[in-house]
Design a protein around this motif. Structure first.
Motif, short mmCIF file in Angstrom:
data_model
loop_
_atom_site.label_atom_id
_atom_site.label_comp_id
_atom_site.label_asym_id
_atom_site.label_seq_id
_atom_site.Cartn_x
_atom_site.Cartn_y
_atom_site.Cartn_z
N UNK A 265 0.80 -1.23 0.00
CA UNK A 265 0.00 0.00 0.00
C UNK A 265 0.83 1.28 0.00
N UNK A 266 1.89 1.30 0.77
CA UNK A 266 2.60 2.57 0.99
C UNK A 266 3.87 2.67 0.15
N UNK A 267 3.88 3.52 -0.87
CA UNK A 267 5.08 3.68 -1.69
C UNK A 267 6.28 4.20 -0.89
N UNK A 268 6.04 4.86 0.24
CA UNK A 268 7.13 5.37 1.08
C UNK A 268 8.00 4.24 1.63
N UNK A 269 7.43 3.04 1.72
CA UNK A 269 8.21 1.88 2.19
C UNK A 269 9.39 1.58 1.27
N UNK A 270 9.32 2.04 0.03
CA UNK A 270 10.35 1.73 -0.95
C UNK A 270 11.13 2.97 -1.39
N UNK A 271 11.02 4.04 -0.60
CA UNK A 271 11.72 5.29 -0.93
C UNK A 271 13.22 5.09 -0.83
N UNK A 272 13.94 5.73 -1.74
CA UNK A 272 15.39 5.69 -1.74
C UNK A 272 15.93 6.92 -1.01
N UNK A 273 16.91 6.69 -0.16
CA UNK A 273 17.55 7.76 0.58
C UNK A 273 19.02 7.77 0.19
N UNK A 274 19.37 8.70 -0.67
CA UNK A 274 20.72 8.75 -1.21
C UNK A 274 21.63 9.74 -0.51
N UNK A 275 21.06 10.57 0.35
CA UNK A 275 21.86 11.53 1.11
C UNK A 275 21.36 11.57 2.55
#
Length: 118
Positions: A100-110
């Motif tokens: 459900x939550x796209x934030x679960x797959x967010x990329x954090x590059x910095x």
């Protein structure tokens, strides 16, 4: 990423291998169990998560559970010059599982993006 997958598949001692990007910090706690369940129920060789709804969803290609039996085809594809993970996965017996939550797959590059408020 495909070179790393080839290497990991060659060395895995288990039937299934989970690969995730190192900059995806908030993966769902039930990710592996849900992908595994779908893979075994649907007799798929690769299972990827997707997020969103309806016609607006996103496959998370580099976050995948794969069976080691894809190693020979993966090696062949890599040697022939394939580098695009999505194209390689789509050439296999694959399926996806909705989250459900796209934030679960967010990329954090910095560090700044990691510390941003929700």
């Amino acid at each position: 990423p495909l070179a790393g997958i080839v290497s990991a598949l060659r060395r895995t001692e288990t039937d299934w291998l989970m690969v995730v990007p190192c900059d995806t910090s908030y993966l769902p706690p039930d990710l592996v169990s849900r992908l595994f369940q779908a893979g075994t129920q649907r007799n798929a060789d690769i299972v990827v998560p997707k997020s969103g709804s309806g016609d607006h969803f996103h496959q998370h290609w580099v976050c995948a559970l794969m069976h080691k039996r894809v190693y020979p085809q993966t090696l062949t594809a890599f040697v022939k010059g394939e580098r695009k993970i999505s194209r390689w996965i789509q050439s296999q017996n694959w399926t996806s599982v909705s989250f459900a939550d796209p934030a679960d797959f967010a990329n954090f590059n910095t560090l700044e993006t990691l510390n941003e408020p929700d």
